[in-house]
Structures are given as structure tokens and as C-alpha cells.
Design a protein around this motif. Structure first.
Motif, mmCIF file in Angstrom:
data_model
loop_
_atom_site.group_PDB
_atom_site.id
_atom_site.type_symbol
_atom_site.label_atom_id
_atom_site.label_comp_id
_atom_site.label_asym_id
_atom_site.label_seq_id
_atom_site.Cartn_x
_atom_site.Cartn_y
_atom_site.Cartn_z
ATOM 1 N N GLY A 1 -9.931 -6.221 -0.706
ATOM 2 C CA GLY A 1 -9.891 -7.146 -1.806
ATOM 3 C C GLY A 1 -8.872 -6.680 -2.838
ATOM 4 O O GLY A 1 -7.815 -5.961 -2.633
ATOM 5 N N ILE A 2 -9.107 -7.344 -4.261
ATOM 6 C CA ILE A 2 -8.094 -6.838 -5.212
ATOM 7 C C ILE A 2 -8.015 -5.337 -5.301
ATOM 8 O O ILE A 2 -6.710 -4.714 -5.404
ATOM 9 C CB ILE A 2 -8.529 -7.479 -6.822
ATOM 10 N N ASN A 3 -9.262 -4.554 -5.486
ATOM 11 C CA ASN A 3 -8.952 -3.057 -5.657
ATOM 12 C C ASN A 3 -9.598 -2.506 -4.380
ATOM 13 O O ASN A 3 -9.741 -1.156 -4.347
ATOM 14 C CB ASN A 3 -9.784 -2.730 -6.970
ATOM 15 N N ARG A 4 -9.525 -2.898 -3.323
ATOM 16 C CA ARG A 4 -10.044 -2.439 -2.153
ATOM 17 C C ARG A 4 -8.875 -2.570 -0.847
ATOM 18 O O ARG A 4 -8.408 -3.790 -0.520
ATOM 19 C CB ARG A 4 -11.208 -2.966 -1.556
ATOM 20 N N PRO A 5 -8.543 -1.467 -0.307
ATOM 21 C CA PRO A 5 -7.447 -1.679 0.438
ATOM 22 C C PRO A 5 -7.862 -2.396 1.843
ATOM 23 O O PRO A 5 -9.094 -2.198 2.101
ATOM 24 C CB PRO A 5 -6.839 -0.211 0.827
ATOM 25 N N ALA A 6 -7.003 -2.737 2.744
ATOM 26 C CA ALA A 6 -7.568 -3.491 4.256
ATOM 27 C C ALA A 6 -7.918 -2.163 4.925
ATOM 28 O O ALA A 6 -7.219 -0.961 4.929
ATOM 29 C CB ALA A 6 -6.237 -4.073 4.525
ATOM 30 N N VAL A 7 -8.733 -2.229 5.913
ATOM 31 C CA VAL A 7 -9.338 -1.287 6.773
ATOM 32 C C VAL A 7 -9.261 -1.945 8.419
ATOM 33 O O VAL A 7 -9.556 -2.965 8.447
ATOM 34 C CB VAL A 7 -10.724 -0.957 6.340
ATOM 35 N N ALA A 8 -8.707 -1.106 9.189
ATOM 36 C CA ALA A 8 -8.617 -1.525 10.673
ATOM 37 C C ALA A 8 -9.299 -0.254 11.299
ATOM 38 O O ALA A 8 -8.936 0.843 11.160
ATOM 39 C CB ALA A 8 -7.061 -1.553 11.154
ATOM 40 N N ILE A 9 -10.212 -0.402 12.221
ATOM 41 C CA ILE A 9 -10.859 0.114 13.294
ATOM 42 C C ILE A 9 -10.741 -0.180 14.586
ATOM 43 O O ILE A 9 -10.855 -1.460 15.014
ATOM 44 C CB ILE A 9 -12.454 -0.128 12.738
ATOM 45 N N ILE B 1 -0.272 -16.434 -2.533
ATOM 46 C CA ILE B 1 -0.924 -15.067 -1.838
ATOM 47 C C ILE B 1 -1.707 -14.456 -2.888
ATOM 48 O O ILE B 1 -1.723 -14.355 -3.879
ATOM 49 C CB ILE B 1 0.416 -14.321 -2.094
ATOM 50 N N ALA B 2 -3.108 -14.239 -2.279
ATOM 51 C CA ALA B 2 -4.310 -13.602 -2.839
ATOM 52 C C ALA B 2 -4.400 -12.160 -2.972
ATOM 53 O O ALA B 2 -4.839 -11.481 -3.602
ATOM 54 C CB ALA B 2 -5.587 -14.085 -2.280
ATOM 55 N N ALA B 3 -3.665 -11.728 -1.757
ATOM 56 C CA ALA B 3 -3.607 -10.067 -1.498
ATOM 57 C C ALA B 3 -2.159 -9.840 -0.573
ATOM 58 O O ALA B 3 -2.087 -10.637 0.338
ATOM 59 C CB ALA B 3 -4.863 -9.733 -0.987
ATOM 60 N N TRP B 4 -1.775 -8.529 -0.967
ATOM 61 C CA TRP B 4 -0.746 -8.313 -0.120
ATOM 62 C C TRP B 4 -0.913 -6.594 -0.212
ATOM 63 O O TRP B 4 -0.881 -5.937 -0.827
ATOM 64 C CB TRP B 4 0.714 -8.624 -0.851
ATOM 65 N N TYR B 5 -1.052 -6.173 1.317
ATOM 66 C CA TYR B 5 -1.038 -4.786 1.496
ATOM 67 C C TYR B 5 -0.323 -4.406 2.439
ATOM 68 O O TYR B 5 0.364 -4.888 3.191
ATOM 69 C CB TYR B 5 -2.705 -4.587 2.356
ATOM 70 N N GLY B 6 -0.200 -2.937 2.591
ATOM 71 C CA GLY B 6 0.689 -2.252 3.563
ATOM 72 C C GLY B 6 -0.663 -2.066 4.937
ATOM 73 O O GLY B 6 -1.843 -2.121 4.493
ATOM 74 N N MET B 7 -0.052 -2.331 6.054
ATOM 75 C CA MET B 7 -1.117 -2.133 7.210
ATOM 76 C C MET B 7 -1.704 -0.620 7.249
ATOM 77 O O MET B 7 -1.070 0.212 7.228
ATOM 78 C CB MET B 7 -0.415 -2.540 8.405
#
Length: 395
Positions: A290-298, A236-242
């Protein structure tokens, strides 16, 4: 009969330049394969993977475990099994994933994994799952002991000999196991920092040796990095909330790599111009961050004149320009309950126009009454869209 041998010799004696020139007029992958199969000299005159073929439509393939020789294939240009090679005996086997035109088959008897290309009929046998630290091996179905959820390839085996097979299992301490060419057994992959506790919804390969997966009711998003090793591993490289704009739902949700972008497609209710709520798919362009950048959905209402074909962990995107089909459309598989003496379940195919939101059933061209495509549900296997892969693993 006496003229047959000279006639064959005449065709085999055509100059290679003429054979190559003739092959350039073929636009169908099926026709190209038949052309190469005429004789040995024709096969040697033209490449295994032609550069001139336009985009090819995926076919919808159903593999049945309950009936050893039951399998069906459907293409939008006509319902036919003639464009798919005979599958291996599928008794006690389950299709647990498809990637890059390859089926990933699990044998219930010996716990063996096979990769099978239904177009070239090539078969890659992988080690048995026996020896892994869990008691039962079963496909994802309505059984009591379920541990095998999905499987995916990190890259196309015909282009990358360092491809890795990732098998996702439902277990408290182990999220997945991996195999790459040369490994004698499967490698378990523990991720003590992050342990997914909710069920995986979908997973796709994208980018350079990366996987993206969604969990729960569209609650979480995981990015996995593939290390070809040896041995092959996935961490796992990254784990985010949607992102909050994505609906939280347990309705069908799919990840699709489309024209270099990652799309999330989820079934929800759309508001019409009249203010009414109608069921349909919503499409989001997903940036995994990324590590310090949250996921984005458009959310998007235009997918650049492309066609999405949705099925479990095997969704496909193709451009509509060369196909003669309407773009900005989504084809999907769904269950239908009908009553014919007793209730039965059928697989059906629908299409949604993204611009209008209208959903219609796909018509089976072999049926005169223009009814929708209807396949009886005979097992836990689901139909999957498979893009034709003409490349040879052994080339």
C-alpha cells in the motif's frame, strides 16, 4: 430427404424442460455450444452461460501475421482446431494481448484495434491509433520502430460494460493509452510523478479495476488504478522496488492471478536435494502493499493443487480437481532450435512438476511417435493460452 424436414421439426419440437435437463449432462464447453446450435428453440431453452460446467482447460492459440490464414489451436485433451471458431483474416495483424478469453488484435495497415472472442466469434472494433503523438505503430517484434508492447483489458467485456482497454506503448513521455466504450478516440495517460524507464515484463488485471505490472529484470513493481471515466484512464497508484527474495533476471517472468491470489512465476535455477542447480520455475505469492506498506513476496512450493499455464501477458490458472490432470504443475511455451538442413525455430510446450522439479515435453496426441508439440515460428507472434469464454457480449 423427405424425412429430413419432419426429423428436424421433431427435434425442434422437444419440450424446453427436456432440452434443459439434457444439457445438464454436458460437461464440455464445446459440446454445450454445439448443443445450443442445433436449432433456435434449443438456444432459447438453455442459457448462454451455464452454471453446471466444470472448470474448462484453456487452449493454446497461435495467430500468424505472415500467413493470412495460418492459425492453430491446441488443447491438452487433443491437438485440434475444431474447438476454435475461424479467426478474422490475420494478414498484417498482430495479437498484442489476451484477457478474459478475448484476443486483442492490432492491424498494421489502418492501426485499428479489434477485440475478438475465438469461441463465440464476436468482434468489437475500437478506434484507430492514428492521431496519437508518436510516429510509428508496430507490434512488439525485432523491428526498428517498436512502440506497442502489450495490451490488457481491465475486466471481462461480457460482464462489465465499463471495461477499459489499456495499450502500453514504448515512448519517453507516454506510458500507455486507454479506451472505454463510448470513447471516440484513445486517451493518452501521462504519469509525471513516475516514468518507467525499463521495459515492461508482464501485466495482469487483478482485484477491482487494478492492474499489476513488473519492469526490468524483475526490478520494479507497479500498481495501476483503472478509472472507467469517461474517458477511461489508468494511473499509477503505487511503485515499488521488487522484494529482494525475487531473483533479478531477464529470463521469462509471469504474473498469474490464481484462486484470488497474485503469483509471480520466474524462470531460475533451483537447488535439488543433492545440492545440484537445475533450471526451472520458482513461484512467489505476491502482496502488492500500500501507500506506506512495501510489497511482499513469499516463495511457495505448493499452489493448492492448481495448474498454471504461462504465456506472454496471458497466463491462466485452473483447479485440477475436475480435469483429471496432475495439480501443482506449470505448463509453459518455449522456443527450440532444431537442425533440419538449416536451423529452424519451433514453439514447444513443456510442463514442470512443482513437487519434483521435473520438466517434460507435452506430447501431441495426433502424432504417433509421441513427439512433443512443435509449431514452426513463422512470425513475431507467440502462442497464448486462452480460457474459453462462453458469455456473449451482446446478451
Amino acid at each position: 430427404m423427405a424425412d429430413e424436414v419432419p426429423r428436424r421439426a421433431m427435434w425442434a419440437g422437444l419440450r424446453s424442460q427436456l432440452v434443459m435437463l439434457t444439457s445438464q449432462f454436458l460437461t464440455s464447453a464445446d459440446d454445450y455450444q454445439r448443443f445450443r446450435a442445433v436449432c433456435k428453440s434449443w438456444r432459447s431453452a438453455i442459457p448462454l452461460r451455464p452454471d453446471h460446467l466444470p472448470t474448462q482447460l484453456p487452449f493454446l492459440l497461435l495467430v500468424s501475421t505472415s500467413e493470412p490464414r495460418f492459425r492453430s489451436a491446441f488443447r491438452l485433451t487433443g491437438a485440434s482446431t475444431g474447438n476454435v471458431r475461424s479467426l478474422p483474416n490475420t494478414a498484417n495483424m498482430s495479437c498484442i494481448g489476451t484477457s478474459f478469453g478475448w484476443l486483442i488484435l492490432l492491424s498494421m495497415e489502418g492501426h485499428l484495434i479489434n477485440l475478438f472472442n475465438p469461441v463465440t466469434a464476436e468482434d468489437i472494433r475500437l478506434p484507430s491509433l492514428d492521431g496519437l503523438p508518436f510516429d510509428h505503430v508496430a507490434p512488439d517484434a525485432d523491428a526498428a520502430a517498436i512502440v506497442v508492447e502489450k495490451a490488457v483489458l481491465s475486466s471481462d467485456p461480457t460482464l462489465d460494460r465499463d471495461f477499459v482497454v489499456v495499450l502500453f506503448i514504448r515512448d519517453v513521455n507516454i506510458g500507455w493509452c486507454t479506451w472505454r466504450q463510448g470513447d471516440e478516440s484513445w486517451t493518452t495517460n501521462a504519469n509525471p510523478g513516475v516514468q518507467p524507464t525499463s521495459r515492461m515484463r508482464d501485466v495482469v488485471p487483478y482485484g477491482n479495476r487494478m492492474l499489476c505490472a513488473i519492469y526490468g529484470g524483475n526490478d520494479c513493481l507497479a500498481v495501476l488504478q483503472i478509472d472507467p471515466g469517461p474517458p477511461g484512464r489508468a494511473t499509477i497508484a503505487a511503485w515499488y522496488g521488487m522484494p529482494t527474495c525475487v531473483p533479478r533476471t531477464y529470463r521469462p517472468t509471469h504474473l498469474v492471478v490464481s484462486n484470488g491470489e497474485l503469483l509471480l512465476v520466474t524462470f531460475d535455477y533451483n537447488r535439488t536435494a543433492d545440492g545440484e542447480m537445475t533450471p526451472g520455475f520458482r513461484v512467489f505469492r505476491l502482496e502488492t502493499g500500500g501507500i506506506n506498506r512495501p510489497a511482499v513476496a513469499i516463495e511457495v512450493e505448493d499452489i493448492d493443487n492448481r495448474i498454471l499455464f504461462l504465456s506472454q501477458s496471458s497466463s491462466v490458472s485452473v483447479g485440477a480437481e475436475d480435469l483429471g490432470f496432475q495439480g501443482n504443475a506449470i505448463y509453459f511455451v518455449f522456443k527450440e532450435e532444431i537442425e533440419q538442413g538449416e536451423y529452424r525455430s519451433l514453439w514447444n510446450v513443456g510442463v514442470q512438476n512443482l513437487e519434483s522439479g521435473e520438466i517434460t515435453e507435452v506430447v501431441d496426441s495426433d502424432v504417433t511417435d509421441e513427439s512433443g508439440l512443435k509449431w514452426p515460428i513463422r512470425s513475431s507472434d507467440v502462442p497464448r493460452w486462452v480460457p474459453p469464454n462462453l458469455r456473449s457480449y451482446n446478451q
